[in-house]
Design a protein around this motif. Sequence first.
Motif, PDB file in Angstrom:
ATOM      1  N   ARG A  75       0.816  -1.225   0.000  1.00 11.18           N
ATOM      2  CA  ARG A  75       0.000   0.000   0.000  1.00 11.18           C
ATOM      3  C   ARG A  75       0.847   1.271   0.000  1.00 11.18           C
ATOM      4  NH1 ARG A  75      -3.720  -2.475   4.865  1.00 11.18           N
ATOM      5  NH2 ARG A  75      -4.556  -4.235   3.674  1.00 11.18           N
ATOM      6  N   SER A  76       1.934   1.215  -0.729  1.00  8.62           N
ATOM      7  CA  SER A  76       2.800   2.379  -0.826  1.00  8.62           C
ATOM      8  C   SER A  76       2.819   2.884  -2.267  1.00  8.62           C
ATOM      9  CB  SER A  76       4.223   2.032  -0.380  1.00  8.62           C
ATOM     10  OG  SER A  76       4.772   1.013  -1.199  1.00  8.62           O
ATOM     11  N   LYS A  77       3.087   4.171  -2.415  1.00 17.61           N
ATOM     12  CA  LYS A  77       3.152   4.797  -3.730  1.00 17.61           C
ATOM     13  C   LYS A  77       4.588   5.260  -3.978  1.00 17.61           C
ATOM     14  CE  LYS A  77      -1.615   6.479  -3.553  1.00 17.61           C
ATOM     15  NZ  LYS A  77      -2.487   7.685  -3.586  1.00 17.61           N
ATOM     16  N   GLY A  78       5.268   4.578  -4.871  1.00 19.81           N
ATOM     17  CA  GLY A  78       6.616   4.989  -5.228  1.00 19.81           C
ATOM     18  C   GLY A  78       7.671   4.541  -4.235  1.00 19.81           C
ATOM     19  N   ARG A 108       5.390 -12.465   7.191  1.00 20.53           N
ATOM     20  CA  ARG A 108       5.249 -11.110   7.733  1.00 20.53           C
ATOM     21  C   ARG A 108       5.771 -10.100   6.723  1.00 20.53           C
ATOM     22  NH1 ARG A 108       7.552 -10.155  13.501  1.00 20.53           N
ATOM     23  NH2 ARG A 108       9.435 -11.105  12.622  1.00 20.53           N
ATOM     24  N   ILE A 109       5.060  -8.992   6.635  1.00 24.04           N
ATOM     25  CA  ILE A 109       5.443  -7.939   5.703  1.00 24.04           C
ATOM     26  C   ILE A 109       5.391  -6.591   6.402  1.00 24.04           C
ATOM     27  CG2 ILE A 109       4.485  -9.249   3.771  1.00 24.04           C
ATOM     28  CD1 ILE A 109       2.246  -6.994   3.755  1.00 24.04           C
ATOM     29  N   LEU A 110       6.065  -5.633   5.797  1.00 26.07           N
ATOM     30  CA  LEU A 110       5.992  -4.242   6.220  1.00 26.07           C
ATOM     31  C   LEU A 110       4.990  -3.552   5.303  1.00 26.07           C
ATOM     32  CD1 LEU A 110       7.558  -2.671   8.412  1.00 26.07           C
ATOM     33  CD2 LEU A 110       9.091  -1.877   6.602  1.00 26.07           C
ATOM     34  N   ALA A 111       4.025  -2.835   5.865  1.00 23.30           N
ATOM     35  CA  ALA A 111       2.993  -2.208   5.037  1.00 23.30           C
ATOM     36  C   ALA A 111       2.564  -0.876   5.634  1.00 23.30           C
ATOM     37  CB  ALA A 111       1.780  -3.125   4.905  1.00 23.30           C
ATOM     38  N   LYS A 112       2.065  -0.022   4.768  1.00 19.30           N
ATOM     39  CA  LYS A 112       1.522   1.258   5.195  1.00 19.30           C
ATOM     40  C   LYS A 112       0.188   1.024   5.883  1.00 19.30           C
ATOM     41  CE  LYS A 112       0.131   5.763   3.324  1.00 19.30           C
ATOM     42  NZ  LYS A 112      -0.020   6.546   2.074  1.00 19.30           N
ATOM     43  N   GLU A 113      -0.041   1.767   6.959  1.00 20.52           N
ATOM     44  CA  GLU A 113      -1.324   1.649   7.646  1.00 20.52           C
ATOM     45  C   GLU A 113      -2.428   2.195   6.749  1.00 20.52           C
ATOM     46  OE1 GLU A 113      -1.104   3.531  11.422  1.00 20.52           O
ATOM     47  OE2 GLU A 113      -0.036   1.873  12.365  1.00 20.52           O
TER      48      GLU A 113
END
Length: 333
Positions: free
Chosen positions: A127-130, A327-332
């Motif tokens: 859920r990240s942009k760029g 497990r992943i790193l993601a935008k809230e």
Amino acid sequence: MWIRVLSMKTIKFNNDERKRTGVAEDLYFIINPVAQNKGSQKIWQQIEKQLLTNNIAYHSFYTEYKGHAKQIASEILSKTDKDTIVAAVGGDGTLHEVINGAAGYPHGIIASIPAGSGNDYARGIQRSKGYMEAISLILNNSPKKIRCVDIGHLETKETQAAFINSFGIGIDAEITYEVNHSAWKSRFNALKLGKLVYIYFFLKKLLTYKRTDMTVVIDGTEHVFKKVWFIVTANQSYFGGGINISPHSEDDDGWFNLIAVHDIPHVKLLLVFITVFWGGHLRLKNVTSFVCREVEITSKSPVKIQADGEIVGDSKVRAKMLMRKIRILAKES
């Protein structure tokens, strides 16, 4: 040693500083130097500047051949039991390899620095942009969280593999193959129009693709679809560079969303293509959808199969859901 270290920074900081930055005990970057027509190297240079500016300790490796990212990720995680961020710098294909190397290591935390043509993982799951927003997740400069998400495991005659975005059989896989073996991909990437290459090949393939019948066993129940364009089994919404093929998919609900497009003439497929960008295709006749945890697909005629944008076989595939497996790193959100 088969891993060639191209860059390694060792910057000391104490536990209080670790808590302040929010960075894991170990941080690794796996860079595909040929992604996005070698544009990934320029992106990595920008990322390195951010790391050095923030005094972040890290290790980095360039991949040298297909499958190398999987080997590097597995090697990294096999030598530690600490929380470790492994970030793929490349496209969905690079991320696919890293996922396959990290699966089975619960201390691994996967991140993506999008530097490919499609970047559907970054768009739909992270859920990240760029790439700047992606590195901000790692540096704790933007709201983030560590999530435990589902992945799938598939088997074909040729291979076994994990996948995190989706797998497909039919025209979508044929397009994937054409894109990955065409000089047009480099040309579109050079113009910063990487996503459009999939649209270009869809229109090109539309008139020549030969539909075939497929037998699909969904959680033990058999279905037969005639004149199939494609069947996609999705763990998230997007594929093909931002096409919203499965708008109801959730990456942590324990279910695949399967979409079969069949018995549709060429002209109507264009309507499906137009409506797919906002999810309207699911209301069209002969666009059939299911939720499932296991699926087996057999094609009457030879046709390619793709997983996360990588060709993994042809004609027959079996897949199952692996709930909350990585497990992943993601935008809230």
